[in-house]
Design a protein around this motif. Structure first.
Motif, PDB file in Angstrom:
ATOM      1  N   LEU A 128       0.822  -1.217   0.000  1.00 59.91           N
ATOM      2  CA  LEU A 128       0.000   0.000   0.000  1.00 59.91           C
ATOM      3  C   LEU A 128       0.852   1.262   0.000  1.00 59.91           C
ATOM      4  O   LEU A 128       0.607   2.200  -0.768  1.00 59.91           O
ATOM      5  N   GLU A 129       1.861   1.303   0.848  1.00 63.62           N
ATOM      6  CA  GLU A 129       2.685   2.509   0.955  1.00 63.62           C
ATOM      7  C   GLU A 129       3.473   2.752  -0.335  1.00 63.62           C
ATOM      8  O   GLU A 129       3.633   3.894  -0.774  1.00 63.62           O
ATOM      9  N   GLN A 130       3.952   1.670  -0.951  1.00 66.10           N
ATOM     10  CA  GLN A 130       4.685   1.821  -2.206  1.00 66.10           C
ATOM     11  C   GLN A 130       3.773   2.328  -3.316  1.00 66.10           C
ATOM     12  O   GLN A 130       4.173   3.167  -4.125  1.00 66.10           O
ATOM     13  N   ALA A 131       2.537   1.786  -3.370  1.00 67.63           N
ATOM     14  CA  ALA A 131       1.591   2.234  -4.388  1.00 67.63           C
ATOM     15  C   ALA A 131       1.260   3.714  -4.213  1.00 67.63           C
ATOM     16  O   ALA A 131       1.192   4.471  -5.200  1.00 67.63           O
ATOM     17  N   LYS A 132       1.068   4.149  -2.963  1.00 70.40           N
ATOM     18  CA  LYS A 132       0.786   5.575  -2.704  1.00 70.40           C
ATOM     19  C   LYS A 132       1.955   6.439  -3.146  1.00 70.40           C
ATOM     20  O   LYS A 132       1.768   7.514  -3.739  1.00 70.40           O
ATOM     21  N   VAL A 134       4.184   5.771  -5.504  1.00 73.15           N
ATOM     22  CA  VAL A 134       4.250   5.794  -6.967  1.00 73.15           C
ATOM     23  C   VAL A 134       3.224   6.782  -7.533  1.00 73.15           C
ATOM     24  O   VAL A 134       3.545   7.591  -8.420  1.00 73.15           O
ATOM     25  N   LEU A 135       2.002   6.744  -7.011  1.00 64.97           N
ATOM     26  CA  LEU A 135       0.963   7.651  -7.512  1.00 64.97           C
ATOM     27  C   LEU A 135       1.293   9.099  -7.198  1.00 64.97           C
ATOM     28  O   LEU A 135       1.049  10.005  -8.023  1.00 64.97           O
ATOM     29  N   ALA A 136       1.855   9.339  -6.012  1.00 64.31           N
ATOM     30  CA  ALA A 136       2.222  10.709  -5.650  1.00 64.31           C
ATOM     31  C   ALA A 136       3.326  11.237  -6.555  1.00 64.31           C
ATOM     32  O   ALA A 136       3.302  12.402  -6.987  1.00 64.31           O
ATOM     33  N   ALA A 137       4.301  10.386  -6.877  1.00 71.36           N
ATOM     34  CA  ALA A 137       5.410  10.802  -7.728  1.00 71.36           C
ATOM     35  C   ALA A 137       4.964  11.014  -9.176  1.00 71.36           C
ATOM     36  O   ALA A 137       5.522  11.856  -9.886  1.00 71.36           O
ATOM     37  N   ALA A 138       3.963  10.274  -9.613  1.00 72.92           N
ATOM     38  CA  ALA A 138       3.519  10.346 -11.010  1.00 72.92           C
ATOM     39  C   ALA A 138       2.465  11.418 -11.239  1.00 72.92           C
ATOM     40  O   ALA A 138       2.112  11.686 -12.396  1.00 72.92           O
ATOM     41  N   ARG A 139       1.962  12.031 -10.190  1.00 70.31           N
ATOM     42  CA  ARG A 139       0.893  13.030 -10.331  1.00 70.31           C
ATOM     43  C   ARG A 139       1.345  14.158 -11.245  1.00 70.31           C
ATOM     44  O   ARG A 139       2.408  14.745 -11.074  1.00 70.31           O
ATOM     45  N   GLY A 140       0.525  14.420 -12.265  1.00 74.90           N
ATOM     46  CA  GLY A 140       0.849  15.486 -13.212  1.00 74.90           C
ATOM     47  C   GLY A 140       1.592  15.007 -14.439  1.00 74.90           C
ATOM     48  O   GLY A 140       1.796  15.784 -15.375  1.00 74.90           O
ATOM     49  N   SER A 141       1.991  13.726 -14.462  1.00 75.09           N
ATOM     50  CA  SER A 141       2.711  13.205 -15.624  1.00 75.09           C
ATOM     51  C   SER A 141       1.733  12.518 -16.579  1.00 75.09           C
ATOM     52  O   SER A 141       0.580  12.253 -16.246  1.00 75.09           O
ATOM     53  N   ARG A 142       2.221  12.190 -17.783  1.00 72.08           N
ATOM     54  CA  ARG A 142       1.392  11.506 -18.765  1.00 72.08           C
ATOM     55  C   ARG A 142       1.031  10.090 -18.309  1.00 72.08           C
ATOM     56  O   ARG A 142       0.050   9.522 -18.765  1.00 72.08           O
ATOM     57  N   TYR A 146      -2.591   6.018 -16.514  1.00 76.18           N
ATOM     58  CA  TYR A 146      -2.261   4.602 -16.736  1.00 76.18           C
ATOM     59  C   TYR A 146      -1.967   3.901 -15.420  1.00 76.18           C
ATOM     60  O   TYR A 146      -2.439   2.777 -15.178  1.00 76.18           O
ATOM     61  N   LEU A 147      -1.229   4.547 -14.542  1.00 72.58           N
ATOM     62  CA  LEU A 147      -0.879   3.941 -13.249  1.00 72.58           C
ATOM     63  C   LEU A 147      -2.108   3.813 -12.352  1.00 72.58           C
ATOM     64  O   LEU A 147      -2.285   2.801 -11.663  1.00 72.58           O
ATOM     65  N   VAL A 148      -2.970   4.817 -12.366  1.00 69.20           N
ATOM     66  CA  VAL A 148      -4.179   4.762 -11.545  1.00 69.20           C
ATOM     67  C   VAL A 148      -5.085   3.623 -12.004  1.00 69.20           C
ATOM     68  O   VAL A 148      -5.607   2.842 -11.196  1.00 69.20           O
ATOM     69  N   VAL A 149      -5.276   3.518 -13.321  1.00 73.47           N
ATOM     70  CA  VAL A 149      -6.110   2.435 -13.853  1.00 73.47           C
ATOM     71  C   VAL A 149      -5.511   1.072 -13.499  1.00 73.47           C
ATOM     72  O   VAL A 149      -6.221   0.149 -13.095  1.00 73.47           O
ATOM     73  N   SER A 150      -4.209   0.936 -13.630  1.00 70.91           N
ATOM     74  CA  SER A 150      -3.547  -0.341 -13.369  1.00 70.91           C
ATOM     75  C   SER A 150      -3.605  -0.723 -11.888  1.00 70.91           C
ATOM     76  O   SER A 150      -3.754  -1.906 -11.560  1.00 70.91           O
ATOM     77  N   LEU A 151      -3.484   0.254 -11.003  1.00 72.96           N
ATOM     78  CA  LEU A 151      -3.417  -0.049  -9.568  1.00 72.96           C
ATOM     79  C   LEU A 151      -4.790  -0.164  -8.914  1.00 72.96           C
ATOM     80  O   LEU A 151      -4.958  -0.925  -7.959  1.00 72.96           O
ATOM     81  N   LEU A 152      -5.779   0.548  -9.424  1.00 75.53           N
ATOM     82  CA  LEU A 152      -7.042   0.660  -8.695  1.00 75.53           C
ATOM     83  C   LEU A 152      -8.262   0.047  -9.379  1.00 75.53           C
ATOM     84  O   LEU A 152      -9.314  -0.068  -8.737  1.00 75.53           O
ATOM     85  N   SER A 153      -8.159  -0.359 -10.639  1.00 72.92           N
ATOM     86  CA  SER A 153      -9.371  -0.806 -11.343  1.00 72.92           C
ATOM     87  C   SER A 153      -9.463  -2.311 -11.547  1.00 72.92           C
ATOM     88  O   SER A 153     -10.532  -2.834 -11.869  1.00 72.92           O
ATOM     89  N   GLY A 154      -8.351  -3.040 -11.420  1.00 70.52           N
ATOM     90  CA  GLY A 154      -8.378  -4.472 -11.706  1.00 70.52           C
ATOM     91  C   GLY A 154      -8.006  -4.790 -13.133  1.00 70.52           C
ATOM     92  O   GLY A 154      -7.997  -5.955 -13.528  1.00 70.52           O
ATOM     93  N   VAL A 155      -7.687  -3.774 -13.929  1.00 70.59           N
ATOM     94  CA  VAL A 155      -7.227  -3.983 -15.304  1.00 70.59           C
ATOM     95  C   VAL A 155      -5.741  -4.313 -15.254  1.00 70.59           C
ATOM     96  O   VAL A 155      -4.962  -3.622 -14.611  1.00 70.59           O
ATOM     97  N   ARG A 156      -5.327  -5.389 -15.945  1.00 72.50           N
ATOM     98  CA  ARG A 156      -3.917  -5.749 -15.999  1.00 72.50           C
ATOM     99  C   ARG A 156      -3.134  -4.698 -16.788  1.00 72.50           C
ATOM    100  O   ARG A 156      -3.682  -4.040 -17.673  1.00 72.50           O
TER     101      ARG A 156
END
Length: 223
Positions: A128-132, A134-142, A146-156
Motif C-alpha cells: 500500500l505505501e509503495q503504491a501511494k 508511486v501515484l504521488a510521484a507520477a501526479r501530473g505526468s502523462r 495509466y498507473l491509476v487504472v492499473s493499480l485501482l481498477s483491476g485492469v492488468r
C-alpha cells in the motif's frame, strides 16, 4: 451426427423400450424390472438426449437393482462413510469396530507427508505505501492515468496499455455506472490472457475522476 427419433414399437413381455418423447424433447427408456410384491409391473423410466445415454442409464439402473444398492444423485462421501459405519460393521468384534470408527473420523490429509517443494518467486507486487508513493510521484505526468487504472481498477497492465477511449464509457446512459470494456491486450494476437478475461469493469470513482481529467487534458493538448 444426431440420432433420428423413430416411432416406438410395442415392447414384448419383459423387454426394455427406448422411444422418443416429443413433449419432453428427450429419448425415454422404459425399464422392465419384473413385478412388485403387489403384482404390479415395475417399469421405471429414464431420460436422455441420445439413445446411447438412455441405454447407459438403463444398464446402471439394473446393476443397482441387482446389487440392492441405490444411491441418490446427491449422495456424498460423508453419507457413504456414515452408512458404512452404521450398517457395514455388523458381526465384527468391538476392537475392529472402534478402530474403523477412529480411522473414519480422522482427517486423512494429516497422514500425508507433504513435499517441501521449491521456494516461491519473490512477489513483485507493490504494498500500500509503495503504491501511494508511486501515484504521488507520477501526479501530473502523462503516465498518471495509466498507473491509476492499473493499480485501482483491476485492469492488468498489459490490458491498460492498448486501452482506447472507444472502450471507456465515462458518461453512460442513466442507471448504468461508468465502465471500461477490457477486450484487448498487448499479448500476442492482441487477445487477453484467457477467454474469460474479456470483461467489463466498473472502476471506483477515483479512477473515473482521473480518466475524465486525462480526457480533458488530451482534448486541450490537441486543440
Amino acid at each position: 451426427m444426431t440420432e433420428t427419433p423413430k416411432r416406438a414399437r410395442r415392447a414384448g413381455h419383459g423387454e426394455d423400450t427406448i422411444y422418443w418423447d416429443p413433449a419432453k424433447n428427450r429419448f425415454v427408456g422404459a425399464v422392465s424390472l419384473g413385478h412388485a410384491p403387489n403384482g404390479k409391473r415395475r417399469r421405471p423410466k429414464v431420460y436422455g438426449k441420445t439413445k446411447t445415454e438412455v441405454r447407459t442409464k438403463i444398464r446402471d439402473l439394473k446393476k443397482e437393482m441387482q446389487t440392492g444398492v441405490k444411491s441418490p444423485a446427491n449422495y456424498t462421501g460423508a453419507e457413504a462413510v456414515n452408512d458404512w459405519l452404521g450398517r457395514g460393521l455388523k458381526g465384527r468384534d468391538e476392537q475392529t469396530v472402534n478402530k474403523n470408527r477412529s480411522l473414519a473420523m480422522r482427517n486423512v490429509a494429516l497422514l500425508v507427508a507433504v513435499p517441501e517443494g521449491r521456494p516461491g518467486r519473490p512477489s513483485k507486487a507493490l504494498n500500500l505505501e509503495q503504491a501511494k508513493a508511486v501515484l504521488a510521484a507520477a501526479r501530473g505526468s502523462r503516465l498518471y492515468a495509466y498507473l491509476v487504472v492499473s493499480l485501482l481498477s483491476g485492469v492488468r497492465t498489459k490490458e491498460a496499455r492498448p486501452l482506447a477511449w472507444d472502450h471507456v464509457y465515462l458518461s453512460p446512459p442513466e442507471g448504468v455506472p461508468p465502465h471500461v470494456v477490457v477486450w484487448r491486450s498487448v499479448r500476442k494476437h492482441g487477445e487477453p490472457k484467457t477467454r474469460k478475461s474479456r470483461r467489463t469493469i466498473a472502476p471506483p470513482k477515483q479512477v473515473v475522476d482521473v480518466l475524465e481529467e486525462h480526457l480533458r487534458w488530451q482534448k486541450q493538448e490537441r486543440a
